[in-house]
Design a protein around this motif. Structure first.
Motif, PDB file in Angstrom:
ATOM      1  N   ILE A 188      -9.878  17.202  -6.928  1.00  0.00           N
ATOM      2  CA  ILE A 188     -10.713  16.458  -5.986  1.00  0.00           C
ATOM      3  C   ILE A 188     -10.037  15.153  -5.601  1.00  0.00           C
ATOM      4  O   ILE A 188      -9.524  14.425  -6.461  1.00  0.00           O
ATOM      5  N   VAL A 189     -10.035  14.861  -4.307  1.00  0.00           N
ATOM      6  CA  VAL A 189      -9.639  13.548  -3.811  1.00  0.00           C
ATOM      7  C   VAL A 189     -10.856  12.932  -3.140  1.00  0.00           C
ATOM      8  O   VAL A 189     -11.426  13.536  -2.220  1.00  0.00           O
ATOM      9  N   VAL A 190     -11.251  11.774  -3.615  1.00  0.00           N
ATOM     10  CA  VAL A 190     -12.370  11.059  -3.000  1.00  0.00           C
ATOM     11  C   VAL A 190     -11.787  10.071  -2.004  1.00  0.00           C
ATOM     12  O   VAL A 190     -11.093   9.123  -2.374  1.00  0.00           O
ATOM     13  N   ASN A 191     -12.064  10.296  -0.739  1.00  0.00           N
ATOM     14  CA  ASN A 191     -11.524   9.463   0.332  1.00  0.00           C
ATOM     15  C   ASN A 191     -12.575   8.453   0.793  1.00  0.00           C
ATOM     16  O   ASN A 191     -13.774   8.661   0.642  1.00  0.00           O
ATOM     17  N   ARG A 192     -12.105   7.345   1.337  1.00  0.00           N
ATOM     18  CA  ARG A 192     -12.965   6.310   1.922  1.00  0.00           C
ATOM     19  C   ARG A 192     -13.967   5.755   0.911  1.00  0.00           C
ATOM     20  O   ARG A 192     -15.138   5.516   1.228  1.00  0.00           O
ATOM     21  N   GLY A 199     -15.673   5.781  -6.236  1.00  0.00           N
ATOM     22  CA  GLY A 199     -14.899   7.017  -6.239  1.00  0.00           C
ATOM     23  C   GLY A 199     -15.107   7.815  -7.511  1.00  0.00           C
ATOM     24  O   GLY A 199     -15.299   9.040  -7.468  1.00  0.00           O
ATOM     25  N   ASP A 200     -15.076   7.142  -8.652  1.00  0.00           N
ATOM     26  CA  ASP A 200     -15.285   7.816  -9.937  1.00  0.00           C
ATOM     27  C   ASP A 200     -16.700   8.397 -10.029  1.00  0.00           C
ATOM     28  O   ASP A 200     -16.898   9.504 -10.544  1.00  0.00           O
ATOM     29  N   LEU A 221      -7.919  14.110  -8.698  1.00  0.00           N
ATOM     30  CA  LEU A 221      -6.536  13.827  -8.346  1.00  0.00           C
ATOM     31  C   LEU A 221      -6.353  12.368  -7.979  1.00  0.00           C
ATOM     32  O   LEU A 221      -5.313  11.771  -8.257  1.00  0.00           O
ATOM     33  N   GLY A 222      -7.392  11.778  -7.363  1.00  0.00           N
ATOM     34  CA  GLY A 222      -7.276  10.368  -7.043  1.00  0.00           C
ATOM     35  C   GLY A 222      -8.369   9.886  -6.110  1.00  0.00           C
ATOM     36  O   GLY A 222      -9.143  10.668  -5.562  1.00  0.00           O
ATOM     37  N   VAL A 223      -8.416   8.568  -5.950  1.00  0.00           N
ATOM     38  CA  VAL A 223      -9.385   7.908  -5.072  1.00  0.00           C
ATOM     39  C   VAL A 223      -8.613   7.101  -4.037  1.00  0.00           C
ATOM     40  O   VAL A 223      -7.709   6.333  -4.375  1.00  0.00           O
ATOM     41  N   ALA A 252      -2.444   4.050  -2.990  1.00  0.00           N
ATOM     42  CA  ALA A 252      -3.240   5.110  -3.634  1.00  0.00           C
ATOM     43  C   ALA A 252      -2.599   6.475  -3.398  1.00  0.00           C
ATOM     44  O   ALA A 252      -2.534   7.305  -4.318  1.00  0.00           O
ATOM     45  N   LEU A 253      -2.118   6.718  -2.197  1.00  0.00           N
ATOM     46  CA  LEU A 253      -1.482   7.995  -1.876  1.00  0.00           C
ATOM     47  C   LEU A 253      -0.208   8.202  -2.684  1.00  0.00           C
ATOM     48  O   LEU A 253       0.064   9.312  -3.167  1.00  0.00           O
ATOM     49  N   LEU A 254       0.581   7.146  -2.843  1.00  0.00           N
ATOM     50  CA  LEU A 254       1.800   7.245  -3.647  1.00  0.00           C
ATOM     51  C   LEU A 254       1.472   7.521  -5.112  1.00  0.00           C
ATOM     52  O   LEU A 254       2.144   8.321  -5.772  1.00  0.00           O
ATOM     53  N   LEU A 255       0.429   6.871  -5.610  1.00  0.00           N
ATOM     54  CA  LEU A 255       0.011   7.101  -6.993  1.00  0.00           C
ATOM     55  C   LEU A 255      -0.483   8.534  -7.181  1.00  0.00           C
ATOM     56  O   LEU A 255      -0.180   9.185  -8.189  1.00  0.00           O
TER      57      LEU A 255
END
Length: 290
Positions: A188-192, A199-200, A221-223, A252-255
């Motif tokens: 899951i990617v939480v966007n915006r 996000g969590d 996967l990330g926020v 965030a995208l790089l992480l």
């Protein structure tokens, strides 16, 4: 120019013997930033020295070209309806990113005669040997035809936002897939998200719902924060990773890409032969029998 690029790509592919990992990026509803994530995630993986092919399969609404401010000479439709090969229709975007532009007619894959479909499989298998990752940017929601593609990939990344409707639609899409594939890995990617806490919390709601009603685990996967730089990049038709590399969203995208690759290195070896082609062929044959 396009022919020269295709020929150079063919020469490069001759010396490569990789086996791509296939990833479907999807969402339950439109407007959550799915294609934007697919584009920037592909670029982030490329920054980690990975060979990436971004395949736009957003049915009838392919918009990778729009996001990068370029017009491709060809799209996937030119393979379906013309005599071009998949290599011929690969375009080269920002930072040399290889991508196949979307178009109408995903269902044509399942309406082609057997010879043409076998050619599609053979050429796609050829591309799987030339990249580390092939990322399919799917359309929002799930159709009967897109489901065949989704069920064939190695794993799925689901994009959602904290909005309740987005979360509900994401869960519905995941449920649809789980009914047909009980072991498909999800991330899951939480966007915006307003902040990491939001996000969590969004992820935890999805996690608990999936655990309770589907008995399935899912990983975060990330926020990606709600960053005004993203909208500015979209307006200027540039990937935010290149437009504002130091903004919060880009970081965030790089992480996310680094964490994704670390997880693969620790837990998953790229298989010697990908099952994607055989799975897709199997679903195609089943569709023929319906």
């Amino acid at each position: 120019m396009a022919n020269d690029q295709a020929e150079r790509l063919r020469e490069r592919l001759k010396s490569l013997k990789l086996r791509a990992k296939s990833i479907a990026v999807m969402s339950g509803k439109g407007g959550v930033g799915k294609s934007n994530f697919s584009l920037n995630f592909s670029l982030a993986l490329q920054k980690e020295n990975k060979r990436v092919l971004l395949f736009d399969l957003d049915i009838g609404m392919g918009n990778i070209d729009i996001l990068i401010g370029e017009s491709s000479n060809y799209s996937i439709v030119d393979f379906f309806l013309g005599n071009l090969s998949l290599v011929d229709i690969i375009s080269h975007g920002p930072n040399g990113l290889d991508y196949i532009s979307g178009g109408t007619g995903l269902g044509d894959i399942f309406k082609m005669n057997e010879e043409r479909f076998q050619q599609f499989l053979n050429e796609l298998d050829y591309l799987f040997k030339a990249y580390d990752f092939i990322i399919f940017d799917m359309g929002a929601g799930i159709s009967e035809d897109s489901l065949r593609f989704i069920l064939s990939v190695d794993e799925i990344i689901v994009i959602t936002t904290p909005e309740p409707t987005s979360m509900t639609d994401a869960y519905s899409a995941i449920k649809n897939i789980c009914v047909n594939h009980q072991t498909m890995p999800f991330s899951i990617v939480v966007n915006r998200a307003f902040n990491n806490k939001v996000g969590d919390q969004t992820f935890q709601r999805l996690f608990q719902t999936m655990k309770q009603f589907l008995n399935r685990d899912v990983t975060l996967l990330g926020v990606i924060p709600d960053d005004s730089s993203i909208m500015k990049a979209v307006i200027d038709q540039q990937p935010v990773l290149l437009y504002q590399p130091s903004c919060k969203a880009s970081k965030a995208l790089l992480l996310i890409s680094k964490d994704f690759l670390t997880r693969i290195d620790k837990n998953e070896d790229i298989p010697e032969s990908t099952p994607f082609i055989s799975k897709l062929k199997s679903f195609f044959m089943k569709g023929r029998q319906i």
